[in-house]
Scaffold this active site. Sequence first.
Site, PDB file in Angstrom:
ATOM      1  N   ASP A 108       0.840  -1.194   0.000  1.00 47.14           N
ATOM      2  CA  ASP A 108       0.000   0.000   0.000  1.00 47.14           C
ATOM      3  C   ASP A 108       0.886   1.259   0.000  1.00 47.14           C
ATOM      4  O   ASP A 108       1.684   1.447  -0.900  1.00 47.14           O
ATOM      5  CB  ASP A 108      -0.954  -0.086   1.201  1.00 47.14           C
ATOM      6  CG  ASP A 108      -2.033   0.973   1.226  1.00 47.14           C
ATOM      7  OD1 ASP A 108      -3.059   0.778   0.564  1.00 47.14           O
ATOM      8  OD2 ASP A 108      -1.851   1.988   1.912  1.00 47.14           O
ATOM      9  N   HIS A 275      -7.179  -6.932   0.922  1.00 48.75           N
ATOM     10  CA  HIS A 275      -6.077  -5.984   0.776  1.00 48.75           C
ATOM     11  C   HIS A 275      -4.936  -6.267   1.746  1.00 48.75           C
ATOM     12  O   HIS A 275      -3.767  -6.071   1.407  1.00 48.75           O
ATOM     13  CB  HIS A 275      -6.619  -4.574   1.009  1.00 48.75           C
ATOM     14  CG  HIS A 275      -5.607  -3.488   0.908  1.00 48.75           C
ATOM     15  ND1 HIS A 275      -4.869  -3.235  -0.231  1.00 48.75           N
ATOM     16  CD2 HIS A 275      -5.198  -2.563   1.830  1.00 48.75           C
ATOM     17  CE1 HIS A 275      -4.065  -2.204  -0.032  1.00 48.75           C
ATOM     18  NE2 HIS A 275      -4.241  -1.792   1.218  1.00 48.75           N
TER      19      HIS A 275
END
Length: 302
Positions: A108, A275
């Site tokens: 990320d 995620h």
Amino acid sequence: MSPRIPGFDYRRVPVADGVALSAAVGGNPAGSPVVLLHGFPQTHLMWRHVAARLAADHTVICPDLRGYGASDKPAEADGAYAKRTMADDVVALARALGHERFALAGHDRGALVAFRAGLDHAAAVTHLACLDVLPTLDMWDVMHGTSAAVGFHLYLMAQPPGLPEEMIAAAPDAFFGHFLDIWSGAGNADAVPADVRAAYLAASRAAVPSIVADYRASAGVDVEHDRADLDAGRRLRMPVAVLQQDWGAALGFDAAARWRAWAPDLRHATVRCGHFMAEEAPGEVEAALRDLLARTPAATGS
């Protein structure tokens, strides 16, 4: 007391004028160094499973990024949260710990810092892994229409100083907790246990201005840096691994092709989890990193 990675030492390391990073350091001192960078809204703790697995035969360094966790949070000014500046932090950290060359993996936000380090510090980064992200320039290019609603936070935090900070600070646990809830894959809600979740929320609650500054930079100076590199033909020269969810297909673009434009020596894989893949599927992430580390490293150069 906030959770820690068992068996790791915690250090504060100065990396720039008035800025020190907090880092968990552990593993095999005879093994090659691997630096692991966390994402949003997390801290170095997101790597706790993978770090422990790699520690058997690598020196593993897990810092909190500038502006996050227990690391310093300088005021937003003069590119303080440009990914170029944050990448410089990471290289300075590794050097302060005795490593001129190291493998680098990021998730990320940390993957954006790792990407920038790979471009700006090719002599230092031997291998590069990026988890569940696109380079900044590509991210903005593919976000359009109603599908961009999933990235509402990107647009909120891109606004000028004042309103985003005030809105998020009014309900920080609801804001940051929203992403911890919706970004976990189906059936993986327990991947972030209660004590770790509480640590993420506490750290984020205390870092609203710097987190917003990090995102604001990605709508400004980071785009400028990526565009300049793309136009100049700069590419990632080291072996690169990218793991992503299948959101490229959902949003109508070819994620692997986007990455291959930046990384000629690329291995791209789709993972079946949410995620937070280092917490949801640590074995799969470890395997991908070990596969990356087995590839011929980048040659020393400028």
